[in-house]
Design an enzyme around this catalytic site. Sequence first.
Site, PDB file in Angstrom:
ATOM      1  N   ASN A 155       0.870  -1.182   0.000  1.00 23.47           N
ATOM      2  CA  ASN A 155       0.000   0.000   0.000  1.00 23.47           C
ATOM      3  C   ASN A 155       0.906   1.231   0.000  1.00 23.47           C
ATOM      4  OD1 ASN A 155      -1.789   2.049   0.480  1.00 23.47           O
ATOM      5  ND2 ASN A 155      -2.406   1.351   2.522  1.00 23.47           N
ATOM      6  N   LYS A 175       0.094   4.240  -0.274  1.00 27.18           N
ATOM      7  CA  LYS A 175      -0.556   5.427   0.321  1.00 27.18           C
ATOM      8  C   LYS A 175      -0.351   6.638  -0.593  1.00 27.18           C
ATOM      9  CE  LYS A 175      -0.052   3.189   4.762  1.00 27.18           C
ATOM     10  NZ  LYS A 175       0.136   3.271   6.207  1.00 27.18           N
ATOM     11  N   HIS A 223      -9.294   0.966   5.416  1.00 28.61           N
ATOM     12  CA  HIS A 223      -7.987   1.256   6.017  1.00 28.61           C
ATOM     13  C   HIS A 223      -8.169   2.243   7.176  1.00 28.61           C
ATOM     14  CE1 HIS A 223      -3.871   2.496   6.603  1.00 28.61           C
ATOM     15  NE2 HIS A 223      -3.520   1.393   5.961  1.00 28.61           N
ATOM     16  N   GLU A 251      -6.502   4.695   8.084  1.00 32.61           N
ATOM     17  CA  GLU A 251      -6.315   6.116   7.740  1.00 32.61           C
ATOM     18  C   GLU A 251      -7.570   6.682   7.088  1.00 32.61           C
ATOM     19  OE1 GLU A 251      -2.684   5.450   5.587  1.00 32.61           O
ATOM     20  OE2 GLU A 251      -1.703   4.933   7.478  1.00 32.61           O
ATOM     21  N   GLU A 267      -4.716  -4.992  10.700  1.00 35.23           N
ATOM     22  CA  GLU A 267      -3.720  -3.933  10.866  1.00 35.23           C
ATOM     23  C   GLU A 267      -3.985  -3.195  12.182  1.00 35.23           C
ATOM     24  OE1 GLU A 267      -2.036  -2.741   6.734  1.00 35.23           O
ATOM     25  OE2 GLU A 267      -3.702  -1.430   7.198  1.00 35.23           O
ATOM     26  N   GLY A 316       2.889   2.397  10.768  1.00 35.08           N
ATOM     27  CA  GLY A 316       3.807   3.518  10.615  1.00 35.08           C
ATOM     28  C   GLY A 316       4.554   3.884  11.883  1.00 35.08           C
ATOM     29  N   SER A 333       3.970  -1.957  10.257  1.00 34.04           N
ATOM     30  CA  SER A 333       5.426  -1.993  10.419  1.00 34.04           C
ATOM     31  C   SER A 333       6.026  -3.349  10.052  1.00 34.04           C
ATOM     32  CB  SER A 333       5.829  -1.577  11.839  1.00 34.04           C
ATOM     33  OG  SER A 333       5.401  -0.246  12.089  1.00 34.04           O
TER      34      SER A 333
HETATM   35  P1  13P Z   1       3.368   0.477   7.610  1.00 34.66           P
HETATM   36  O1  13P Z   1       3.883  -0.810   7.020  1.00 34.66           O
HETATM   37  O2  13P Z   1       4.077   1.682   7.098  1.00 34.66           O
HETATM   38  O3  13P Z   1       3.269   0.413   9.086  1.00 34.66           O
HETATM   39  O4  13P Z   1       1.851   0.629   7.060  1.00 34.66           O
HETATM   40  C1  13P Z   1       0.990  -0.441   7.154  1.00 34.66           C
HETATM   41  C2  13P Z   1      -0.245  -0.113   6.422  1.00 34.66           C
HETATM   42  O5  13P Z   1      -0.980   0.771   6.810  1.00 34.66           O
HETATM   43  C3  13P Z   1      -0.535  -0.873   5.204  1.00 34.66           C
HETATM   44  O6  13P Z   1      -1.836  -0.628   4.753  1.00 34.66           O
END
Ligand code: 13P
Length: 259
Positions: free
Chosen positions: A10, A12, A98, A100, A170, A176, A216
């Site tokens: 992803n 983003k 997601h 976010e 997740e 992150g 992560s």
């Molecule tokens: P990170 O791997 O940067 O923690 O992000 C995970 C994520 O949100 C994948 O959708």
Amino acid sequence: MSRKLMVAGNWKMNKNLMEALTLASQVITRAKKTSGKVEIVLAPPSPFLHTINSMSKDLGFVKVAAQNCHYEQNGAFTGEISAEMLKSMNLAYVIVGHSERRKYFNDDHSVLSKKVTAVAGAGLGIIFCCGEPLDVRENNNHQSFVQTQLSDSLFNLSAEEMKNVVVAYEPVWAIGTGKTATPEQAQEMHAFIRKIISEQYSSEIANNCTILYGGSCNPANAAALFANHDVDGALVGGASLHSDQFLQIINAREFLPVR
Ligand code: 13P
């Protein structure tokens, strides 16, 4: 039937056009050297979807996903993209739910349930994200929190539609942050998710459902996560922006046994 192994990236809101095409081409070139038993999914920003999908179409095991879509098929929704549009581009998946999107764009249960219906209706696969915030985990309510996320937004799908769903666990506190769930925490939640899918649908659907870990995930921790029976792969954020790291995670999945 063994269930599908998958490593999805992803991206983003990262990469400009040239950077995105370079990253996609690096991943695709290196993917050719893998066995193909791990499905590789790229989820670039929406302006780059069509080109990257064209680049990957000769490799059956490299698929492209949108990071989001609107729940209406078309209409006066300036700036939005429908599942029907994504279908017309022959994409494979849409990421829905997601954290976010939930946090910054008010994608709540009712919106997500409509998105899930729209994506399934368009005949695309769904990568459905779930996961608890830190305070919920600290209060030991993580299982019921995730169960509610699934039952409120996903379990309105029919059994047939559910066969096209990949679940991504997740935990919000791991995204992150550099703080990964332990392999035991991931396995426990993945097994729980499989159990509630089995109760809602059938053991066959649950056993065939690909469940990814996200938060992560990196080359150093991927193998330990994937060694667990119910962790079928990963939804990778930061590490998917570097082709070498992303390929190392794919390799970690490749060299573990198929379930
Ligand atoms: P990170 O791997 O940067 O923690 O992000 C995970 C994520 O949100 C994948 O959708």
